[in-house]
Design a protein around this motif. Structure first.
Motif, PDB file in Angstrom:
ATOM      1  N   HIS B1142       0.829  -1.206   0.000  1.00 56.35           N
ATOM      2  CA  HIS B1142       0.000   0.000   0.000  1.00 56.35           C
ATOM      3  C   HIS B1142       0.855   1.244   0.000  1.00 56.35           C
ATOM      4  O   HIS B1142       0.555   2.213  -0.695  1.00 56.35           O
ATOM      5  CB  HIS B1142      -0.910   0.013   1.226  1.00 56.35           C
ATOM      6  N   LEU B1143       1.927   1.208   0.780  1.00 58.10           N
ATOM      7  CA  LEU B1143       2.773   2.394   0.861  1.00 58.10           C
ATOM      8  C   LEU B1143       3.483   2.655  -0.453  1.00 58.10           C
ATOM      9  O   LEU B1143       3.725   3.796  -0.808  1.00 58.10           O
ATOM     10  CB  LEU B1143       3.787   2.241   1.991  1.00 58.10           C
ATOM     11  N   ARG B1144       3.821   1.599  -1.162  1.00 52.86           N
ATOM     12  CA  ARG B1144       4.470   1.783  -2.460  1.00 52.86           C
ATOM     13  C   ARG B1144       3.596   2.609  -3.384  1.00 52.86           C
ATOM     14  O   ARG B1144       4.088   3.443  -4.136  1.00 52.86           O
ATOM     15  CB  ARG B1144       4.724   0.419  -3.096  1.00 52.86           C
ATOM     16  N   SER B1145       2.294   2.378  -3.320  1.00 54.37           N
ATOM     17  CA  SER B1145       1.431   3.120  -4.236  1.00 54.37           C
ATOM     18  C   SER B1145       0.958   4.434  -3.613  1.00 54.37           C
ATOM     19  O   SER B1145       0.831   5.434  -4.314  1.00 54.37           O
ATOM     20  CB  SER B1145       0.240   2.260  -4.647  1.00 54.37           C
ATOM     21  N   GLU B1146       0.721   4.457  -2.307  1.00 51.17           N
ATOM     22  CA  GLU B1146       0.180   5.664  -1.682  1.00 51.17           C
ATOM     23  C   GLU B1146       1.253   6.702  -1.397  1.00 51.17           C
ATOM     24  O   GLU B1146       0.961   7.884  -1.315  1.00 51.17           O
ATOM     25  CB  GLU B1146      -0.528   5.311  -0.374  1.00 51.17           C
TER      26      GLU B1146
END
Lengths: 83, 1212
Positions: B1142-1146
């Motif tokens: 999630h952090l990779r995209s957010e």
């Protein structure tokens, strides 16, 4: 035939764009020069690697960098052309 | 990513890299104040220089998860804010701005132009921006150049054009700058070499004739294209360019710096050339030519044409270069250059970047060692240094000229104001607990040349002691108080003894006062300044309320009962009686204390109480926390409607010893949150969130402080409320100034029994504490650094070090290439012909050692890092030998006596690797290792790069050979030998009869030693070429290591191969086992792989915190310290994997690099979760946090707790 021509053109475009793309008649000299130049560019481009080498050589980073960019004949003289 | 891996690790950075690749200066906040932005590894850091204090404060550090190649600052015309352009390995150009309000970097533009990665023809190596901010040029080492036009649109937003190409194939670029041309078309200057002809010419003539040229690229803004406007041949050795001011400020053009010369060049001007002055001295080679390696141009305010350059040579000498212009009839400078002038300025460490601040400071981002912050005392205008002018030097570099010399001298123009700790380069690192503290310390060897250091790192905050004074008795507690509410400073220090109370007044001197109204015959439980001007003293028998007019109101405890615990704030008092009752008081409108009618009886004995501060604008704190000896904490309401009613209760693992309710800054809610801090008798500290409305307790975080009961105190540090937690040593809980996350860090201070806030005129934010019979007053100045460093200077670049097996001493081997050895130096200095009456020896720490090609200087040092903190003994090596490896070996043949063994090489040449011989020196320890004595040395063919004690003998890697030596009388005796690796042995590890050998190029090999047959047999090797830099055995089958390209990996031997190798009498079988694909019979399995970017130089399995789990600590060349924490359960792995996704995209990396691809730089990442990315969760805006939390089916607090728990369980 058209396919072949197109493939040829594509290859040429690739070769023009990306230095070091090989072809059927790549010589040993071209190939090794390319590898050496790529290596030197990589040493210069990765800061920790440049530091590592500078420490090993007992020189400062900028001098090592300049030495590495000087990749004019990294594997010596080109071979005699034989027809 | 292979999710099927059976092993998962969590990678965290404990200390980010401290090496600075580049530093730029600008007004990034949009105010007059200048900031420095540095690129170090994958981090972009903003520093705020504080001219009044002469300090540099780190304001923001952002991990971009990519290799930052170059950064530049630019400003659009008419704007007052600088933006930052970043080129990285993402194949994209990034423009970011600093948003001071949110303290973060905001990306404005991200333009893709090529492949990702650091490649020869992908632009990004060089970056230059037009001084008027109209265009930028990015270039690769070879061929490609792209020009972007920067502009603004109608909304005054920054726009960037599509790129314009200025490629030239088979052309190498050495340097690139933008020309200052005022408002004419932007021009960029590049230093280029065309190698096209030399590649075709077998005779080598074309190669001989290669020329270096200075090329101007002009961006025609009208036509929107780039042309090669001008080109001219320059000195073949030139490597670096500097911009010369143009427009109204100067003549424009560039300085081209090559070997022994600086040349001014411009298309419409004559060339002017000066030589670089060389050092004069007995040990200096007068023929050695200097080159310029760094520099900076500075324009002075006011006068047009007032500018100068500070250029640095490879010795670190700064030269001031100025340009004199032809003056017209009125004495005004015209645009025509008359001459170039150079003179010696000062000497500073060799820099990667120099920044001159308008406030009169110089920031030196050192290439190795500490970064320095200098203040200009003067600009070297009227000193006695000889100025050399270009009139005396020919323009043609081939023409002869007389070299010029200067005498280096101690700094006159610059004074050092701050040295910023940097561990770059970190050569080796070990974790050990030598001081017998709760947690081990990290020992490392860093730096190069004479600026090398041995550093001890300890987790802790630096404390500056103000007062330490002995008291007549042993006090049990101490308080400070002011007299009235409006006082800024404390007036009294109140000390409580077992049978009395002592009051000291704070003023010019601290002295006892008796007429204060305090009861001096009983011990004290609490002191408080109440209401407008009252004072409260709680003692076991009652409460004394001292009014401003010295009237005393006394409330006495009921008969046969005494007060056991008390808590106060400026309007409320609560006490607990020995019977378990709680009595509550509140201040009336007339300033007197009124008792609440009912007493509340608790189930057990009350051990501690806490009232929070009265919130701004309220009349009371709403909650009272009560800790009882039945291991519970209860929250009681203080609302007038429900006074002393139970709100919530929390069960604990041990009775609470101390409570504290306080509001602190909180990263998850963004504002301030009410916390209940609980200290237990078992030494555990808990922090729970106290709901401000319901009084519910939630989100408990636990930390073990030490074996003593934990006591908690509210203190104020650097303007924020913090909690001082005392156990066997003092800790401070605070929110990190940069990330705002809660930190709990030990103080570097002796264990205290009691602490309190202290504020006086001399020390506005201090603390007072009791340690035994001493009263101590101290303060904490810096909250940003939670790793304390102590350093011991070393002589030369340290290469490796070992610890004495029993005693707390370290032995380092140090060596420097191209440096004169002390013996050669003395010989030169003693030679009257050379010295010529000139024998001043300058300190090497600042001026470096005298250099000489092919020379080596090397020594062995014995270090005591604990008590004396210095080098105890130094042994210089002679005959051009240099130490390369070190080990302590206990020889079975000498009754297991331990010896120090050192491998050396003679006349070594680094590349291509050659040497005339190698030696193994043996030293005997004396006085428990304080001294070493040389015994003998054994000649070997090559320098032995790896040594290790092995089963009572010495294991040595000599070239490709692995050998076993025993100690003889005259020399070492070879007992066994085998050629086990294809290139060169660089590392050895062992467990049992298994040896892990690392090859310089071909990863690792596992060897088994068969004692019966006396054979060394390789049985397993690797499939991938890894240029191993360090290894450690994690267990009998698993090896963790790092390589020179910046990878970390874990390899495991297949179980079958491992068993077979250890079978009794399997020697013959192993020798004859068929090799698999020209290698060993078996292959290692890759368990985990990760790219942390820095080159791991040391890796060790250790634990870092008291009671923490084992983890792998690795140390990188640029000063990075990182850990790998193994996951225990699959559940956590799944959680962190999803969070990472999630952090990779957010929170996509700032410079546009794909995070997964970045961590898979050379080999796909396997089995490792990037904790640094996961920790960025706490920095996200609340809505994004909520969204991710929703996806993960958890609350935001729960996620933050998991992230902080995994860190605190194994590290800081």
């Amino acid at each position: 035939m058209a396919d072949k021509l197109r493939a040829q053109q594509q290859l040429e475009a690739l070769q023009a764009r990306y230095v070091g793309t090989g072809h059927a008649d790549t010589t040993r000299f071209e190939w090794t020069s390319n590898i050496q130049r790529d290596s030197y560019a990589s040493y210069v481009g990765h800061p920790p690697l440049l530091s590592y080498m500078a420490i090993g050589m007992g020189e400062c980073r900028e001098k090592v960098r300049a030495q590495m960019v000087e990749m004019i004949q990294p594997v010596g003289k080109p071979p005699e052309v034989r027809d | 990513m292979a999710t099927t891996s059976s092993m998962f690790m969590y990678s965290l950075t404990v200390q980010p890299p401290t090496a600075i690749t580049q530093a730029i200066l600008g007004q990034f906040a949009g105010t007059k104040e200048q900031q420095i932005v540095t690129a170090s590894g994958s981090r972009l850091t903003l520093h705020r220089p504080d001219p009044s204090q002469g300090k540099i404060v780190t304001a923001l550090s952002h991990d971009v998860f990519g290799i930052i190649r170059a950064i530049a600052a630019f400003r659009l015309a008419g704007s007052n804010k600088d933006y930052i352009i970043i080129t990285s390995d993402s194949g994209r150009i990034t423009i970011v701005e600093f948003v001071p309000a949110q303290n973060k970097f905001n990306r404005l533009h991200l333009e893709t132009f090529g492949k990702s990665g650091v490649r020869r023809v992908i632009p990004g190596q060089y970056l230059a921006v037009d001084p008027k901010g109209r265009a930028c040029l990015i270039s690769s080492v070879e061929k490609n150049k792209l020009v972007y036009v920067l502009n603004r649109n109608a909304q005054a937003e920054l726009t960037i054009s599509s790129p314009l190409e200025a490629h030239k194939p088979q052309t190498l670029v050495f340097a690139l700058v933008a020309l200052d041309v005022g408002y004419a078309n932007p021009v960029f200057a590049a230093l280029e070499v065309d190698y096209g002809d030399s590649d075709q010419d077998p005779t080598g003539q074309a190669y001989e004739e290669i020329e270096k040229s200075l090329v101007y690229y002009e961006l025609d803004l009208g036509l929107n294209h780039v042309v090669r406007k001008w080109t001219d041949t320059v000195d073949r050795t030139a490597t670096i360019l500097f911009q010369v001011p143009g427009g109204t400020d100067g003549p424009s053009g560039v300085l081209v710096c090559g070997e022994d010369n600086i040349t001014y060049r411009h298309s419409n001007q004559e060339a002017f050339r000066v030589a670089i002055p060389r050092r004069r001295g007995a040990t200096e080679d007068p023929q050695r030519k200097r080159t310029i390696v760094a520099g900076v141009m500075h324009k002075l305010k006011g006068a047009a044409g007032a500018f100068f350059f500070l250029l640095q040579s490879e010795d670190g000498d700064l030269f001031k270069v100025t340009i004199e212009m032809v003056e017209d009839d009125d004495g005004q400078p015209t645009g025509e250059v008359k001459r170039l002038k150079i003179k010696y300025f000062d000497t500073v460490p060799i820099a990667t970047s120099l920044c001159i601040l308008k406030s009169g400071f110089l920031f030196v981002a050192s290439e190795f060692g500490n970064h320095q912050f200098y203040q200009f005392e003067k600009l070297g205008d009227d000193d006695e240094e000889i100025e050399f002018i270009s009139d005396n030097f020919p323009v043609d570099p081939k023409e002869p000229y007389t070299p010029v010399y200067f005498h280096p001298r101690p700094a006159e123009n610059l004074s050092l104001v701050e040295s910023i700790d940097s561990m770059n380069p970190l050569m080796d690192c070990k974790v050990a607990n030598l001081t017998e503290e709760d947690a081990p310390q990290i020992y490392s060897i860093c730096g190069t040349g004479a600026r090398s250091t041995f550093r001890t790192l300890k987790h802790g905050l630096d404390v500056s002691e103000i007062v330490e004074s002995e008291l007549p008795g042993v006090p049990s507690a101490v308080w400070t108080t002011k007299l009235t509410r409006n006082d800024t400073f404390d007036a009294y220090i109140i000390l409580s003894f077992s049978n009395g109370t002592l009051v000291l007044s704070i003023g010019e001197t601290v002295e006892e006062v008796t007429d204060t109204g305090f009861l001096s015959t009983a011990s004290t439980l609490a002191v408080q300044q109440l209401g407008e001007d009252g004072l409260i003293q709680v003692h076991p028998k009652g409460i004394r309320h001292i009014r401003a007019d010295r009237r005393v109101n006394e409330w006495s405890a009921p008969q046969h009962r005494s007060i056991v615990a008390a808590t106060t704030n400026e309007r409320q008092v609560a006490v607990a009686l020995s019977s378990g009752e709680i009595v509550y008081f509140e201040m009336d409108s007339d300033g007197s204390l009124a008792e609440y009618d009912e007493k509340r009886e608790m189930s057990g004995t009350v051990t501690c109480l806490s009232l929070g501060e009265v919130p701004e604008g309220r009349v009371r704190s709403q909650f009272l926390a009560v800790g009882c000896d039945d291991s519970t904490v209860r929250i009681l309401s203080l609302d007038p409607d429900s006074t002393l009613e139970n709100k919530s209760v929390q069960a604990l693992t041990s009775p609470p010893s101390s409570l504290s309710i306080m509001a602190m800054a909180d990263s998850s809610s963004g504002g301030s949150t009410l916390y209940l801090h609980i200290g237990l008798y078992s030494g555990v500290y808990l922090r729970t969130v106290l709901d401000e409305v319901t009084g519910e307790l939630s989100d408990t975080r636990t930390r073990f402080l030490g074996p003593k009961p934990a006591k908690l105190f509210r203190v104020s540090v650097q303007g924020q409320t913090a909690v001082l937690a005392l156990s066997s040593r003092p800790w401070l809980g605070y929110s990190d100034p940069v990330t705002k996350g809660f930190m709990l860090t030990p103080l570097n201070y002796p264990g205290l029994e009691w602490g309190w806030n202290f504020s006086s005129e001399q020390c506005t934010e201090g603390m007072v504490g009791i340690q035994g019979q001493n009263l101590r007053i101290f303060s904490i100045e810096k909250l940003t650094d939670n790793l304390l460093q102590e350093s011991i200077p070393l002589t030369y670049t340290p290469r490796h070090f070992v610890k004495h097996p029993e005693h707390p001493y370290f032995y380092t081997i140090e060596s420097d290439n191209n440096i004169l050895s002390p013996a050669t130096k003395t010989k030169l200095l003693e030679d009257p012909a050379v010295v010529n009456g000139d024998a001043t020896v300058l300190p090497a720490e600042e001026f470096g050692y005298p250099r000489g090609r092919g020379h080596w200087a090397s020594c062995i040092s014995v270090l005591d890092p604990v008590t004396e903190k210095c080098v105890l003994q130094k042994i210089d090596l002679e005959d051009n030998e240099a130490a390369v490896s070190i080990a302590t070996v206990s020889f079975a043949s000498q009754d297991d006596e331990v010896f120090l063994v050192i491998g050396t090489g003679k006349d070594m040449v680094v590349s291509p690797r050659t040497s005339t011989a190698g030696f193994i020196h043996v030293y005997r320890f004396h006085e428990n290792g304080k001294e070493i004595e040389f015994i003998h040395k054994t000649k070997v063919e090559e320098p032995p790069m790896a040594l290790l004690g092995f089963q009572g003998r010495l294991l040595a890697g000599v070239g490709k050979d692995l050998r076993i030596y025993d100690l003889g009388m005259r020399q070492l005796l070879r007992k066994a030998q085998a050629e086990v690796v294809p290139n060169l042995i660089v590392g050895l590890q062992t467990q049992g009869s298994r040896i892990v050998v690392s090859d310089v190029q071909q990863s690792i090999f596992m060897i088994v030693y068969k004692f019966q047959e006396n054979k060394l047999i390789p049985f397993v090797d690797d499939t991938v070429a890894r240029w191993t830099s360090c290894t450690t055995m994690v267990d009998y089958e698993t090896v963790a290591g790092g390589d020179k390209f910046g990878n970390l990996w874990l390899l495991r031997c297949p179980p079958k191969a491992s068993e077979e190798a250890d079978e009794e009498g399997a020697g013959q079988h192993l020798v004859h086992e068929r090799s698999y694909l020209q290698g060993a019979p078996h292959r290692l399995n890759l368990m985990a792989h990760f790219f942390p970017q820095d080159i791991p130089m040391a890796i060790q399995k250790t634990n870092l915190v008291a009671g923490g789990r084992d983890c792998l600590l690795w140390a990188g060349l640029q000063g990075t310290l990182g850990i790998l924490i193994p996951f225990v359960g699959r559940e956590d792995v799944d959680f962190f994997q999803t969070l990472e996704q999630h952090l990779r995209s957010e929170d996509a990396p700032l410079a546009g690099r794909d995070h997964l691809i970045y961590r898979s730089y050379y080999v796909p990442v396997k089995g490792i979760i990037d904790g640094d990315l996961c920790e960025r969760y706490t920095l996200l805006p609340t809505d994004k946090k909520q969204m991710i939390a929703g996806e993960l089916d958890r609350s935001v607090r729960e996620i933050e707790r998991k992230i902080s728990d995994i860190r605190t369980r194994s590290a800081y």
